[in-house]
Design an enzyme around this catalytic site. Structure first.
Site, mmCIF file in Angstrom:
data_model
loop_
_atom_site.group_PDB
_atom_site.id
_atom_site.type_symbol
_atom_site.label_atom_id
_atom_site.label_comp_id
_atom_site.label_asym_id
_atom_site.label_seq_id
_atom_site.Cartn_x
_atom_site.Cartn_y
_atom_site.Cartn_z
ATOM 1 N N ILE A 19 0.839 -1.201 0.000
ATOM 2 C CA ILE A 19 0.000 0.000 0.000
ATOM 3 C C ILE A 19 0.875 1.253 0.000
ATOM 4 O O ILE A 19 0.618 2.215 -0.730
ATOM 5 C CB ILE A 19 -0.954 -0.020 1.220
ATOM 6 C CG1 ILE A 19 -1.976 -1.161 1.072
ATOM 7 C CG2 ILE A 19 -1.650 1.328 1.382
ATOM 8 C CD1 ILE A 19 -2.815 -1.429 2.318
ATOM 9 N N ASP A 38 11.284 3.211 5.238
ATOM 10 C CA ASP A 38 10.945 1.799 5.456
ATOM 11 C C ASP A 38 12.122 1.096 6.119
ATOM 12 O O ASP A 38 13.278 1.470 5.917
ATOM 13 C CB ASP A 38 10.632 1.120 4.111
ATOM 14 C CG ASP A 38 9.730 -0.096 4.271
ATOM 15 O OD1 ASP A 38 8.582 -0.041 3.789
ATOM 16 O OD2 ASP A 38 10.166 -1.096 4.886
ATOM 17 N N SER A 149 -7.097 -0.493 10.608
ATOM 18 C CA SER A 149 -7.565 -1.675 9.856
ATOM 19 C C SER A 149 -9.037 -1.849 10.177
ATOM 20 O O SER A 149 -9.487 -1.487 11.269
ATOM 21 C CB SER A 149 -6.799 -2.920 10.315
ATOM 22 O OG SER A 149 -7.459 -4.092 9.862
ATOM 23 N N TYR A 162 -2.897 -7.410 17.004
ATOM 24 C CA TYR A 162 -2.938 -6.513 15.844
ATOM 25 C C TYR A 162 -4.188 -5.624 15.904
ATOM 26 O O TYR A 162 -4.104 -4.408 15.748
ATOM 27 C CB TYR A 162 -2.928 -7.356 14.566
ATOM 28 C CG TYR A 162 -3.045 -6.581 13.277
ATOM 29 C CD1 TYR A 162 -1.934 -5.978 12.705
ATOM 30 C CD2 TYR A 162 -4.267 -6.466 12.622
ATOM 31 C CE1 TYR A 162 -2.034 -5.269 11.516
ATOM 32 C CE2 TYR A 162 -4.381 -5.762 11.432
ATOM 33 C CZ TYR A 162 -3.264 -5.177 10.878
ATOM 34 O OH TYR A 162 -3.379 -4.476 9.703
ATOM 35 N N LYS A 166 -4.383 -1.492 16.413
ATOM 36 C CA LYS A 166 -4.971 -0.610 15.404
ATOM 37 C C LYS A 166 -6.146 0.190 15.971
ATOM 38 O O LYS A 166 -6.393 1.328 15.557
ATOM 39 C CB LYS A 166 -5.412 -1.439 14.195
ATOM 40 C CG LYS A 166 -4.255 -2.090 13.437
ATOM 41 C CD LYS A 166 -3.353 -1.054 12.792
ATOM 42 C CE LYS A 166 -2.426 -1.668 11.754
ATOM 43 N NZ LYS A 166 -1.632 -0.644 11.046
HETATM 44 N N1 NAD Z 1 -3.091 -5.315 3.068
HETATM 45 C C1 NAD Z 1 -4.099 -5.501 3.879
HETATM 46 O O1 NAD Z 1 -4.917 -6.429 3.690
HETATM 47 C C2 NAD Z 1 -4.310 -4.596 5.048
HETATM 48 C C3 NAD Z 1 -5.518 -4.668 5.759
HETATM 49 C C4 NAD Z 1 -5.716 -3.829 6.851
HETATM 50 C C5 NAD Z 1 -4.725 -2.903 7.203
HETATM 51 N N2 NAD Z 1 -3.552 -2.866 6.502
HETATM 52 C C6 NAD Z 1 -2.550 -1.913 6.944
HETATM 53 O O2 NAD Z 1 -2.032 -1.207 5.840
HETATM 54 C C7 NAD Z 1 -0.660 -0.869 6.083
HETATM 55 C C8 NAD Z 1 0.202 -1.318 4.921
HETATM 56 O O3 NAD Z 1 0.078 -2.720 4.781
HETATM 57 P P1 NAD Z 1 0.558 -3.527 3.463
HETATM 58 O O4 NAD Z 1 -0.482 -4.522 3.211
HETATM 59 O O5 NAD Z 1 0.967 -2.583 2.423
HETATM 60 O O6 NAD Z 1 1.808 -4.322 4.070
HETATM 61 P P2 NAD Z 1 3.267 -4.530 3.508
HETATM 62 O O7 NAD Z 1 3.901 -5.578 4.367
HETATM 63 O O8 NAD Z 1 3.255 -4.695 2.030
HETATM 64 O O9 NAD Z 1 3.956 -3.126 3.848
HETATM 65 C C9 NAD Z 1 4.344 -2.773 5.154
HETATM 66 C C10 NAD Z 1 5.683 -2.086 5.072
HETATM 67 O O10 NAD Z 1 6.056 -1.708 6.408
HETATM 68 C C11 NAD Z 1 7.429 -1.992 6.552
HETATM 69 N N3 NAD Z 1 7.724 -2.194 7.972
HETATM 70 C C12 NAD Z 1 7.429 -3.274 8.733
HETATM 71 N N4 NAD Z 1 7.913 -3.113 9.969
HETATM 72 C C13 NAD Z 1 8.522 -1.892 9.986
HETATM 73 C C14 NAD Z 1 9.227 -1.181 10.980
HETATM 74 N N5 NAD Z 1 9.425 -1.689 12.215
HETATM 75 N N6 NAD Z 1 9.728 0.031 10.673
HETATM 76 C C15 NAD Z 1 9.563 0.540 9.421
HETATM 77 N N7 NAD Z 1 8.923 -0.097 8.431
HETATM 78 C C16 NAD Z 1 8.418 -1.312 8.730
HETATM 79 C C17 NAD Z 1 7.690 -3.250 5.728
HETATM 80 O O11 NAD Z 1 9.060 -3.392 5.381
HETATM 81 C C18 NAD Z 1 6.784 -3.026 4.531
HETATM 82 O O12 NAD Z 1 7.464 -2.424 3.455
HETATM 83 C C19 NAD Z 1 -0.317 -1.495 7.429
HETATM 84 O O13 NAD Z 1 -0.460 -0.542 8.448
HETATM 85 C C20 NAD Z 1 -1.351 -2.575 7.592
HETATM 86 O O14 NAD Z 1 -1.591 -2.901 8.947
HETATM 87 C C21 NAD Z 1 -3.322 -3.679 5.439
#
Ligand code: NAD
Length: 269
Positions: A19, A38, A149, A162, A166
């Site tokens: 995202i 990141d 989320s 989690y 959130k």
């Molecule tokens: N994809 C989904 O289905 C979904 C659903 C609900 C909420 N979200 C939320 O959306 C956001 C993005 O999720 P995504 O699906 O793109 O996940 P993703 O894993 O593709 O991206 C998350 C990014 O955060 C980075 N990251 C992880 N730990 C870290 C840290 N300690 N310090 C700095 N960076 C760190 C990772 O390297 C990664 O690039 C998150 O907050 C997630 O909780 C996603």
């Protein structure tokens, strides 16, 4: 589609993720100056290079949201590079496959898993908000987007840590919007539902995926860019009257009557 963020300096944490990278691309396309932040520094560097090759201004910073010193370094680097900060998209979260397996219900919760989840998702987001506010409050303008989320809205049999981490982010969003609204700072939360990033879908058993798809009101699951559009809209001038809100982008999964999928089959065949 144009959003008014031209020339704005934006930090996207987790900017190299599914995202986050789409948010970075949209901000860049709309003329913002982007800090791709990141823990995966190499992926962040690649994305920043991609944005620059498309004509945008972008840098990357390696940051660990679980480490306060590292977060402060992110803000120092941003100020050294661009001299200001207008928008922060707090998008990073602890989403490792191992943690997803371990984060079950409270009876079986390891205290260290709870702490590790909150360290990134809640404490890390809080510190990032605080450091952003230190820059935004004196200039009386700024926008904060926090990522929660749709799992923060309802009970589930798994992901207790989690979901709670959130839910805290949503309340923190309201607090910031309330304390800093009159200083020209807006703060909103985005609540994605299951979104088609590799990280989210890779380890999801087919049956679970189908269950979520059945409970989603749209005929499809969302893609990362669907969340990114909500983020950039909330960050833009077009959203100047919107603050303190929590917006789910989950295809309506969180709003319908319990038993929706079964009722739909019963009434529609
Ligand atoms: N994809 C989904 O289905 C979904 C659903 C609900 C909420 N979200 C939320 O959306 C956001 C993005 O999720 P995504 O699906 O793109 O996940 P993703 O894993 O593709 O991206 C998350 C990014 O955060 C980075 N990251 C992880 N730990 C870290 C840290 N300690 N310090 C700095 N960076 C760190 C990772 O390297 C990664 O690039 C998150 O907050 C997630 O909780 C996603």
């Amino acid at each position: 589609m144009a959003y008014t963020v031209d020339g704005k300096v934006v930090i996207v944490t987790g900017g190299a993720g599914g995202i986050g990278s789409e948010a970075c691309r949209l901000f860049a396309e709309n003329g913002a100056r982007v800090v791709v932040a990141d823990i995966a520094a190499e992926r962040a560097a690649d994305l920043a290079a991609e944005l620059r090759s498309g004509g945008a201004e972008a840098v990357h910073v390696g940051v660990n949201l679980a480490d306060e010193t590292s977060i402060k370094h992110l803000f120092e680097t941003t100020m050294a590079e661009y001299g200001t900060l207008d928008i922060i998209d707090n998008n990073a979260a602890l989403l490792s496959a191992e943690m997803a397996k371990r984060d079950g219900n409270i009876e079986h919760m390891a205290t260290e898993d709870w702490d590790a989840t909150f360290a990134v998702n809640t404490r890390g987001t809080m510190i990032a908000c605080r450091e952003a506010l230190k820059i935004m409050a004196p200039k009386k303008s700024g926008v904060i987007i926090n990522t929660a989320s749709n799992l923060a809205l309802q009970g589930n049999v798994i992901q207790a840590a989690y979901s709670a981490s959130k839910a805290a982010v949503i309340q923190m969003t309201r607090s910031i919007a309330t304390s800093h609204g009159k200083l020209g700072i807006r703060c909103n939360a985005v609540l994605p539902g299951l979104t088609g990033t590799p990280a989210a879908l890779e380890h999801l058993p087919q049956e679970l995926r189908e269950t979520v798809e059945e409970e989603t009101l749209t005929p499809y699951l969302g893609a990362p860019v669907d969340i990114a559009h909500l983020v950039i809209f909330l960050a833009s001038e077009e959203a100047r009257y919107i603050s303190g809100q929590a917006f789910a982008a989950d295809g309506g999964t969180s709003v319908h009557i319990p038993g929706f999928a079964r009722l739909r089959r019963f009434f529609n065949g």
